[in-house]
Design a protein around this motif. Structure first.
Motif, PDB file in Angstrom:
ATOM      1  N   UNK A  22     137.314  46.369  18.990  1.00 20.02           N
ATOM      2  CA  UNK A  22     138.379  46.023  19.938  1.00 20.02           C
ATOM      3  C   UNK A  22     138.303  44.588  20.440  1.00 20.02           C
ATOM      4  N   UNK A  23     137.096  44.031  20.489  1.00 18.09           N
ATOM      5  CA  UNK A  23     136.933  42.646  20.948  1.00 18.09           C
ATOM      6  C   UNK A  23     137.173  41.665  19.811  1.00 18.09           C
ATOM      7  N   UNK A  24     136.434  41.847  18.710  1.00 20.71           N
ATOM      8  CA  UNK A  24     136.492  40.838  17.651  1.00 20.71           C
ATOM      9  C   UNK A  24     137.838  40.819  16.952  1.00 20.71           C
ATOM     10  N   UNK A  25     138.480  41.983  16.802  1.00 18.25           N
ATOM     11  CA  UNK A  25     139.775  42.006  16.111  1.00 18.25           C
ATOM     12  C   UNK A  25     140.858  41.350  16.956  1.00 18.25           C
ATOM     13  N   UNK A  26     140.874  41.659  18.256  1.00 20.20           N
ATOM     14  CA  UNK A  26     141.921  41.083  19.105  1.00 20.20           C
ATOM     15  C   UNK A  26     141.745  39.579  19.250  1.00 20.20           C
ATOM     16  N   UNK A  27     140.501  39.113  19.380  1.00 21.62           N
ATOM     17  CA  UNK A  27     140.269  37.664  19.460  1.00 21.62           C
ATOM     18  C   UNK A  27     140.628  36.985  18.151  1.00 21.62           C
ATOM     19  N   UNK A  28     140.232  37.597  17.029  1.00 24.99           N
ATOM     20  CA  UNK A  28     140.548  37.014  15.729  1.00 24.99           C
ATOM     21  C   UNK A  28     142.047  36.865  15.517  1.00 24.99           C
ATOM     22  N   UNK A  29     142.798  37.895  15.895  1.00 30.56           N
ATOM     23  CA  UNK A  29     144.257  37.843  15.743  1.00 30.56           C
ATOM     24  C   UNK A  29     144.871  36.784  16.655  1.00 30.56           C
ATOM     25  N   UNK A  30     144.322  36.652  17.874  1.00 31.57           N
ATOM     26  CA  UNK A  30     144.846  35.672  18.831  1.00 31.57           C
ATOM     27  C   UNK A  30     144.652  34.250  18.312  1.00 31.57           C
ATOM     28  N   UNK A  31     143.446  33.943  17.823  1.00 28.85           N
ATOM     29  CA  UNK A  31     143.163  32.591  17.322  1.00 28.85           C
ATOM     30  C   UNK A  31     143.939  32.318  16.037  1.00 28.85           C
ATOM     31  N   UNK A  32     144.042  33.324  15.153  1.00 28.21           N
ATOM     32  CA  UNK A  32     144.781  33.133  13.898  1.00 28.21           C
ATOM     33  C   UNK A  32     146.253  32.860  14.171  1.00 28.21           C
ATOM     34  N   UNK A  33     146.831  33.553  15.137  1.00 26.38           N
ATOM     35  CA  UNK A  33     148.242  33.345  15.466  1.00 26.38           C
ATOM     36  C   UNK A  33     148.499  31.944  15.994  1.00 26.38           C
ATOM     37  N   UNK A  34     147.446  31.340  16.592  1.00 26.49           N
ATOM     38  CA  UNK A  34     147.575  29.981  17.111  1.00 26.49           C
ATOM     39  C   UNK A  34     147.218  28.934  16.056  1.00 26.49           C
ATOM     40  N   UNK A  35     146.855  29.395  14.853  1.00 27.35           N
ATOM     41  CA  UNK A  35     146.574  28.471  13.755  1.00 27.35           C
ATOM     42  C   UNK A  35     145.118  28.039  13.665  1.00 27.35           C
ATOM     43  N   UNK A  36     144.217  28.790  14.270  1.00 26.03           N
ATOM     44  CA  UNK A  36     142.797  28.411  14.261  1.00 26.03           C
ATOM     45  C   UNK A  36     141.946  29.474  13.567  1.00 26.03           C
ATOM     46  N   UNK A  37     140.824  29.025  13.019  1.00 28.92           N
ATOM     47  CA  UNK A  37     139.840  29.943  12.434  1.00 28.92           C
ATOM     48  C   UNK A  37     138.897  30.437  13.538  1.00 28.92           C
ATOM     49  N   UNK A  38     138.401  31.653  13.373  1.00 30.14           N
ATOM     50  CA  UNK A  38     137.418  32.201  14.308  1.00 30.14           C
ATOM     51  C   UNK A  38     136.460  33.089  13.529  1.00 30.14           C
ATOM     52  N   UNK A  39     135.171  33.014  13.874  1.00 27.72           N
ATOM     53  CA  UNK A  39     134.178  33.852  13.210  1.00 27.72           C
ATOM     54  C   UNK A  39     133.090  34.261  14.202  1.00 27.72           C
ATOM     55  N   UNK A  40     132.689  35.515  14.130  1.00 25.00           N
ATOM     56  CA  UNK A  40     131.498  35.977  14.838  1.00 25.00           C
ATOM     57  C   UNK A  40     130.294  35.367  14.126  1.00 25.00           C
ATOM     58  N   UNK A  41     129.303  34.900  14.886  1.00 24.29           N
ATOM     59  CA  UNK A  41     128.257  34.114  14.243  1.00 24.29           C
ATOM     60  C   UNK A  41     126.923  34.287  14.960  1.00 24.29           C
ATOM     61  N   UNK A  42     125.853  33.931  14.276  1.00 23.75           N
ATOM     62  CA  UNK A  42     124.534  33.833  14.899  1.00 23.75           C
ATOM     63  C   UNK A  42     123.876  35.166  15.188  1.00 23.75           C
ATOM     64  N   UNK A  43     123.235  35.231  16.375  1.00 25.68           N
ATOM     65  CA  UNK A  43     122.467  36.403  16.752  1.00 25.68           C
ATOM     66  C   UNK A  43     123.209  37.720  16.688  1.00 25.68           C
ATOM     67  N   UNK A  44     124.456  37.806  17.168  1.00 28.17           N
ATOM     68  CA  UNK A  44     125.180  39.073  17.090  1.00 28.17           C
ATOM     69  C   UNK A  44     125.360  39.584  15.653  1.00 28.17           C
ATOM     70  N   UNK A  45     125.555  38.670  14.700  1.00 29.24           N
ATOM     71  CA  UNK A  45     125.680  39.092  13.300  1.00 29.24           C
ATOM     72  C   UNK A  45     124.328  39.569  12.789  1.00 29.24           C
ATOM     73  N   UNK A  46     123.294  38.791  13.052  1.00 32.05           N
ATOM     74  CA  UNK A  46     121.928  39.162  12.631  1.00 32.05           C
ATOM     75  C   UNK A  46     121.548  40.529  13.191  1.00 32.05           C
ATOM     76  N   UNK A  47     121.761  40.702  14.491  1.00 31.88           N
ATOM     77  CA  UNK A  47     121.334  41.957  15.124  1.00 31.88           C
ATOM     78  C   UNK A  47     122.209  43.130  14.701  1.00 31.88           C
ATOM     79  N   UNK A  48     123.483  42.871  14.401  1.00 35.00           N
ATOM     80  CA  UNK A  48     124.340  43.939  13.877  1.00 35.00           C
ATOM     81  C   UNK A  48     123.772  44.461  12.559  1.00 35.00           C
ATOM     82  N   UNK A  49     123.269  43.551  11.747  1.00 36.47           N
ATOM     83  CA  UNK A  49     122.691  43.949  10.461  1.00 36.47           C
ATOM     84  C   UNK A  49     121.368  44.690  10.635  1.00 36.47           C
ATOM     85  N   UNK A  50     120.720  44.472  11.786  1.00 31.18           N
ATOM     86  CA  UNK A  50     119.475  45.185  12.082  1.00 31.18           C
ATOM     87  C   UNK A  50     119.730  46.486  12.828  1.00 31.18           C
TER      88      UNK A  50
END
Length: 486
Positions: A22-50
């Motif tokens: 609910x957080x990452x999808x809504x933010x991603x759509x908001x930034x994409x609609x404004x013409x910008x790239x957005x990516x989840x990065x760093x520790x949250x990605x690492x820890x998600x994989x763990x």
């Protein structure tokens, strides 16, 4: 840490991305609609994989800070308990809170250090690949593009995560040259994740250790605190010592590696210290805290730092370290001041270091109630931590000796609890306060009031609780004898 398979990693990241969807999808759509790239990065990605959950999420974007702030304000509009902060604007970071989620979005960037500078030069970048390439380790250089949830792993971070290895995206020499603090982060992540560090990374840390000198004391301190509060601090501390970094940021630790010879046998102080730290961690539950306790851990790490300066050889192959507790407290204070710790933290740790031997006088079984009161009084608000440090300081392999020490300390704690119930030891004070003393002896505020107060405090420690009437009578007698003898 047991190794994972790549399939394990992929399954776990999918589960966590669904949870935070609910957080990452809504933010991603908001930034994409404004013409910008957005990516989840760093520790949250690492820890998600763990398989670890995060409500603090880090993103990177092609948007500049002003645009990021505008979009985040739109995202949180109308949400209760939401807010924006921009303390990191100069570094491209805008943060916000929405419900249980804390979000930080940072513009693509690169940062490097001038050889003589303590602060990085930050330049905004234009691509996700460029942003990931400047990150410290491959396990932190993975991203999830949004809103499509495409995993981006340009440097083999998934494999390194699965096998539990820390590597840098580029050469470690280039990475540590850009930001020397990454050498300490290697030790910190080893301690946090239980990972090994790639040989080439260890070699670069060893060769470039002196480069840490350009980093501010505050940043070094913060990494050291995170390392010590990690699940496996021995791993990180050993790496700092082996690479020579500890000699620059915490020289008291490698100094504990005292030379040993066949004639003068004594316990390995360095290994003993690391064991005391681990045993202290095992006893932390006694404090009832939800987070790791840096004060008790750092006191365990520093409790014997006075030994190198106080070591003496005596007849019979015996080694002594007389007064290493007092000397160690002074050394600890100096080091913590250099690392810019707060006065409260310094006082707490130094108090524990200075008092860590006090219990051993109790082993003879001749402590009076007065001695127990003084033990409690001197420990003050650090008594619970002193219990932990004293128990953790027993690393003997002699089971009978260890059991005897444990029983003896159990007895001391029982006596403290009994006296606490009988006498309110947590609020040790005389029967009369300063105003009462002045009224009784017809004194004005000054040195004599302090002397009278100390007299009553000694009575309290020696004899326990006195009534106000008895304390007043004893005070009058003391005052009369004092006046007569002057």
């Amino acid at each position: 840490m047991s190794q994972l398979t790549v399939a394990d990693v992929q399954r776990q990241v999918t589960t966590e991305l669904d949870r935070i969807g609910p957080v990452i999808d809504s933010l991603g759509e908001l930034f994409a609609a404004a013409g910008f790239e957005l990516a989840l990065v760093g520790g949250p990605v690492r820890d998600a994989m763990l398989g670890r959950q995060h409500n603090d999420l880090d993103f990177t974007t092609s948007a500049r800070p002003d645009d990021t702030e505008r979009l985040l304000r739109e995202w949180i509009r109308g949400e209760k308990g939401s807010g924006i902060w921009d303390m990191g604007r100069d570094f491209g970071t805008i943060g916000c809170r929405r419900g249980p989620w804390q979000v930080e979005v940072t513009t693509y960037r690169s940062e490097t250090y001038d050889p003589d500078s303590r602060k990085p030069d930050v330049d905004f970048g234009d691509t996700l690949a460029g942003d990931l390439g400047r990150r410290d380790f491959t396990v932190n250089a993975m991203a999830v593009r949004l809103p499509g949830r495409e995993v981006v792993d340009l440097y083999g971070g998934v494999v390194d995560l699965a096998t539990g290895v820390l590597r840098t995206p580029g050469t470690p020499e280039a990475s540590f040259s850009d930001d020397p603090l990454r050498m300490m982060r290697a030790a910190r992540f080893a301690a946090q994740l239980g990972f090994s560090v790639a040989p080439e990374v260890v070699a670069a840390m060893t060769a470039m250790a002196d480069r840490i000198s350009i980093i501010s004391a505050e940043r070094v301190r913060d990494e050291l605190v995170k390392l010590i509060c990690a699940p496996h601090p021995r791993l990180g501390l050993t790496l700092l010592v082996d690479t020579g970094l500890a000699a620059l940021v915490l020289p008291e630790l490698p100094a504990l590696q005292l030379e040993r010879d066949e004639h003068h046998r004594h316990k390995d102080v360095y290994e003993h210290t690391l064991t005391v730290l681990e045993q202290s961690i095992d006893l932390e539950h006694r404090l009832g805290l939800e987070e790791p306790d840096f004060i008790s851990r750092f006191a365990a790490l520093m409790h014997d730092v006075g030994k190198p300066k106080t070591r003496r050889f005596v007849e019979g192959g015996v080694v002594t370290f007389h007064h290493h507790d007092v000397v160690g407290a002074k050394i600890t204070r100096k080091r913590m001041q250099a690392l810019k710790f707060s006065n409260a933290e310094i006082d707490a740790v130094c108090q524990l270091v200075e008092q860590h031997l006090r219990f051993h006088g109790y082993g003879d079984g001749d402590w009076t109630d007065s001695a127990v009161r003084r033990y409690v009084r001197d420990a003050g608000d650090q008594l619970s931590r002193l219990h932990i440090l004293t128990r953790a300081d027993c690393t003997t392999r002699n089971r009978r000796k260890a059991e005897r020490l444990a029983r003896t300390y159990d007895e001391l704690e029982t006596r403290i609890e009994r006296l606490a119930e009988e006498e309110e030891l947590s609020a040790l004070r005389p029967a009369l306060n300063g105003d009462q003393i002045m009224a009784l002896l017809d004194l004005k505020p000054g040195r004599e009031v302090g002397e009278a107060y100390r007299f009553l405090m000694e009575l309290r420690l020696d004899e326990g609780v006195l009534s106000e009437e008895e304390a007043a009578e004893r005070l009058r007698t003391w005052w009369s004898e004092r006046v007569t003898n002057q």
